[in-house]
Design an enzyme around this catalytic site. Structure first.
Site: not given
Ligand SMILES: O=P(O)(O)OC[C@H]1O[C@@H](O)[C@H](O)[C@@H](O)[C@@H]1O
Length: 299
Positions: A163, A273
């Site tokens: 991510h 990602e």
């Molecule tokens: O706040 P987190 O859990 O790190 O996620 C952040 C974002 O991560 C992304 O990968 C998702 O598609 C989003 O929906 C999400 O809001």
């Protein structure tokens, strides 16, 4: 484990971390979540964004490259499941080091609970029978390979993501190449299905799962380029074993509801990602294994 001179333990942004150094640059990896916090090619600015308001461990780290495993978001899981899976909130440890030359060094990490066989850990409970490792290689490029093996007796539907939060001059002024013609599900429109027909540009916010990115029989890895004219650089993301690419930026309104993103912080990053997210989950039969990889370069 004995560390070679190219690897130095240090504290970075409140996290116990290891710094990898070669003549091509430095990378910093937190042991919490095997989370890549920084990659700085020699003479350049950091490729990754790390929130100045990140929460202390054991919270997930905001920025860098969180490892979302063995599920992405809460896909296939109950509503109270841990968002993006337990891997990013567990401690990891070094399992192997490969220092081939001054030019390149690799570090492999596994969750501590897996290394010690701790059956009571959240990982053992939530990912029964699964084994995971992450290899990070710093050379002229930076690559990560997430390896999953199913040692259990049941098929596991794996979803996952590397991510990455890329640092940008301004999220509204960057482009992303490589998405044209890809179908996507738009989370901000109730998972509406659409196809990218025009060059990508941020409109207020974005949360999309582009899928079917690598057709079967296609031997070429996915390739996406984040173009940033103001900083005169492009970040190239080449993916392997990745059928999906998730593109996320919360925008102005969304950022206000995220505790560990400064109000204006949405301007400073773009998430692209390398993933396998629904509808591209990987059915991992007993005995099967899977590699999800990305190689980052700056041009
Ligand atoms: O706040 P987190 O859990 O790190 O996620 C952040 C974002 O991560 C992304 O990968 C998702 O598609 C989003 O929906 C999400 O809001």
């Amino acid at each position: 484990m004995h560390l070679p001179p190219q690897i130095t333990p240090l504290q970075h942004a409140g996290h116990s971390a290891l710094q990898l150094t070669t003549r091509h640059g430095t990378a910093i990896v937190a042991l919490h979540g095997a989370h890549l916090l920084s990659w700085t090619p020699t003479g350049q600015r950091d490729v990754l964004w790390l929130s100045p308001e990140a929460l202390p461990e054991p919270a997930a780290i905001r920025g860098g490259v969180p490892v979302c495993w063995p599920w992405f978001a809460k896909q296939g899981m109950p509503l109270d499941a841990l968002q993006h899976g337990p891997a990013r909130v567990n401690p990891w440890q070094v399992s192997a080091i490969h220092a081939s030359s001054d030019d390149e060094i690799s570090l492999s990490l596994v969750p501590c609970a897996q290394a010690t066989g701790d059956a009571s850990s959240s990982l053992a409970e939530l990912a029964p029978g699964l084994q995971v490792s992450l290899r990070i290689t710093l050379g002229e490029t930076l690559s990560q390979t997430l390896h999953t093996r199913n040692l259990g007796s049941e098929t596991f539907q794996l979803t996952q993501a590397l991510h990455s939060y890329f640092a940008v001059s301004h999220a509204a002024q960057v482009g992303i190449e490589g998405l044209i013609d890809l179908p996507y599900l738009d989370k901000l429109r109730g998972m509406a299905a659409d196809v990218q027909q025009v060059p990508f540009a941020l409109e207020l916010a974005c949360d999309r799962i582009y899928h079917a990115a690598q057709k079967s029989g296609d031997s070429f890895p996915g390739r996406y380029t984040l173009t940033d004219p103001a900083w005169q650089r492009s970040i190239v993301i080449e993916t392997e074993g990745s059928q999906s690419v998730v593109v996320w930026n919360p925008g102005r309104e969304g950022a206000r509801s995220i505790a560990d993103v400064p109000n204006d912080g949405w301007q400073d990053f773009f998430c692209i990602e390398a993933a396998n997210a629904e509808p591209d989950g990987v059915m991992l039969a007993p005995g099967a294994e899977h590699w999800l990889g990305q190689t980052l370069s700056v041009i």
